[in-house]
Motif scaffolding. Structure first.
Motif, mmCIF file in Angstrom:
data_model
loop_
_atom_site.group_PDB
_atom_site.id
_atom_site.type_symbol
_atom_site.label_atom_id
_atom_site.label_comp_id
_atom_site.label_asym_id
_atom_site.label_seq_id
_atom_site.Cartn_x
_atom_site.Cartn_y
_atom_site.Cartn_z
ATOM 1 N N UNK A 106 -47.550 30.630 51.987
ATOM 2 C CA UNK A 106 -48.380 29.503 52.401
ATOM 3 C C UNK A 106 -48.035 28.269 51.567
ATOM 4 N N UNK A 107 -47.885 28.470 50.266
ATOM 5 C CA UNK A 107 -47.548 27.354 49.374
ATOM 6 C C UNK A 107 -46.181 26.767 49.710
ATOM 7 N N UNK A 108 -45.207 27.621 50.011
ATOM 8 C CA UNK A 108 -43.884 27.129 50.377
ATOM 9 C C UNK A 108 -43.945 26.274 51.635
ATOM 10 N N UNK A 115 -26.253 32.053 57.698
ATOM 11 C CA UNK A 115 -26.181 32.020 56.232
ATOM 12 C C UNK A 115 -26.978 33.136 55.587
ATOM 13 N N UNK A 116 -28.203 33.327 56.031
ATOM 14 C CA UNK A 116 -29.073 34.314 55.385
ATOM 15 C C UNK A 116 -28.616 35.741 55.704
ATOM 16 N N UNK A 162 -32.073 32.099 42.432
ATOM 17 C CA UNK A 162 -31.187 31.673 43.507
ATOM 18 C C UNK A 162 -30.282 32.832 43.921
ATOM 19 N N UNK A 163 -29.691 32.701 45.096
ATOM 20 C CA UNK A 163 -28.918 33.794 45.673
ATOM 21 C C UNK A 163 -27.743 34.220 44.793
ATOM 22 N N UNK A 164 -26.971 33.270 44.286
ATOM 23 C CA UNK A 164 -25.793 33.622 43.498
ATOM 24 C C UNK A 164 -26.186 34.392 42.235
ATOM 25 N N UNK A 165 -27.304 33.989 41.611
ATOM 26 C CA UNK A 165 -27.782 34.719 40.434
ATOM 27 C C UNK A 165 -28.188 36.135 40.808
ATOM 28 N N UNK A 205 -35.166 31.883 50.933
ATOM 29 C CA UNK A 205 -36.120 30.810 50.639
ATOM 30 C C UNK A 205 -35.710 29.434 51.175
ATOM 31 N N UNK A 206 -34.410 29.138 51.256
ATOM 32 C CA UNK A 206 -33.989 27.821 51.731
ATOM 33 C C UNK A 206 -34.384 27.564 53.179
ATOM 34 N N UNK A 207 -34.581 28.628 53.953
ATOM 35 C CA UNK A 207 -34.958 28.460 55.353
ATOM 36 C C UNK A 207 -36.295 27.741 55.495
ATOM 37 N N UNK A 208 -37.132 27.830 54.460
ATOM 38 C CA UNK A 208 -38.456 27.211 54.548
ATOM 39 C C UNK A 208 -38.405 25.691 54.409
ATOM 40 N N UNK A 209 -37.254 25.151 54.051
ATOM 41 C CA UNK A 209 -37.107 23.697 53.985
ATOM 42 C C UNK A 209 -36.697 23.101 55.323
ATOM 43 N N UNK A 210 -36.443 23.969 56.302
ATOM 44 C CA UNK A 210 -35.966 23.507 57.606
ATOM 45 C C UNK A 210 -37.130 23.455 58.579
#
Length: 331
Positions: free
Chosen positions: A34-36, A290-291, A245-248, A272-277
């Motif tokens: 919800x916060x994201x 990508x995911x 992050x994914x690479x880590x 998580x990056x999908x939530x910015x779209x």
């Protein structure tokens, strides 16, 4: 395992791939999701919007995971009803309430009201998961948290369903102001937690990476800490992503699996990056390319290095249980 645990064995098979490795995607987030949503599109963190995102995640990722982890409030029934969880993908369901009771420095886990192991078994899930914030050095609180785990473990034994315990450490006292101090203590916190918690009747530990990689970068030391964690855990363990992050996370999964982990159970690091779209078509496209590619890469690494869950328990893949004549009468 005893013959009476045939249900647990079946559940573990369902949440692992055919080689006995766990490649699980977590999407049981509630308040954090919800916060994201509110951070990136203010005012849209509603029930319907959260359900929509969970269904999108499950539709894109479930076909490529050995199992998915969903919550009862926004995810499990909704994804089943939408037909986006393939029959061959395992299902884990969380049992804890979101957040915690108590103060920031003394966190106590409570179960979600109106929800139970019996209901999780009834909907056809493969396993039960609980999250407990845990500090092994806070002995009184740690004992109370273990009591919560024991109570759920007993129900899982009664219903013969696998039980996964996710543990998370947290900063207290001076550590709240000094990140380096918390990073210095974290390896012992994670390893001691595994030693204490896996003495309980659980089946899989969902563990943190035993170091803060912003402070410790030496690969030899990191691998050594993961091996200590493997020795401390008496049950198969998987690595959680904790929002890195994914690479880590990819690097952590490789180190953990080389040290004895049986796979991963990752969430935000993967998607998580999908939530910015904001645009749905663009977002679904990102998830399906990508995911999905990220999940496939993590799966490749885990499949190459991880220890199958049955090997950690010193069982053979073709002889998981001793089964005697008349077992069904005693079951």
């Amino acid at each position: 395992m005893a013959a009476e645990s045939v249900g647990k064995v079946r559940g573990l098979q369902q949440i692992a791939n055919p080689d006995g490795v766990f490649t699980i995607c977590a999407m049981d987030h509630r308040d954090s999701m919800v916060k994201m949503l509110e951070e990136h599109r203010r005012g849209l963190g509603t029930y319907e919007r959260v359900v929509e995102r969970k269904v999108e995640l499950c539709a894109a990722l479930a076909p490529h995971a050995s199992a998915v982890l969903l919550d009862p409030r926004y995810g499990v029934a909704q994804c089943l009803a939408a037909g986006v969880l393939p029959g061959g993908t395992g299902l884990l369901v969380s049992i804890e309430d979101t957040g915690y009771e108590g103060s920031k420095e003394a966190r106590f886990t409570t179960l979600l009201p109106g929800w139970s192991v019996e209901k999780i078994r009834r909907i056809g899930a493969s396993a039960v998961k609980i999250l407990v914030y845990y500090r092994p050095d806070l002995e009184g609180l740690a004992a109370k948290q273990r009591d919560v785990v024991k109570s759920v473990a007993g129900e899982c034994v009664r219903h013969d369903i696998p039980f996964l315990v996710e543990t998370k450490s947290y900063a207290v006292g001076e550590e709240l102001r000094d990140g380096a101090l918390f990073a210095q203590r974290k390896p012992r916190l994670v390893i001691d937690t595994a030693r204490q918690v896996t003495g309980l009747p659980l089946d899989v530990l969902k563990a943190e990476f035993p170091a803060e990689m912003d402070y410790e970068r030496d690969e030899g030391k990191l691998l050594g800490l993961c091996r200590e964690l493997d020795t401390a855990s008496r049950v198969p363990w998987v690595l959680l992503s904790a929002g890195v992050d994914y690479e880590t996370f990819l690097r952590q999964v490789e180190l953990a699996c080389k040290a004895g982990a049986s796979g991963f159970l990752g969430g935000r690091a993967i998607w998580q990056e999908a939530f910015r779209i904001g645009d749905k078509k663009e977002r679904v496209g990102y998830l399906s390319t990508t995911v999905v590619d990220r999940l496939k890469r993590l799966t490749e690494v885990a499949s190459r290095y991880a220890v199958p869950w049955h090997r950690k328990l010193k069982l053979r893949a073709r002889a998981l249980l001793p089964v005697a004549e008349g077992w069904h009468e005693r079951y």
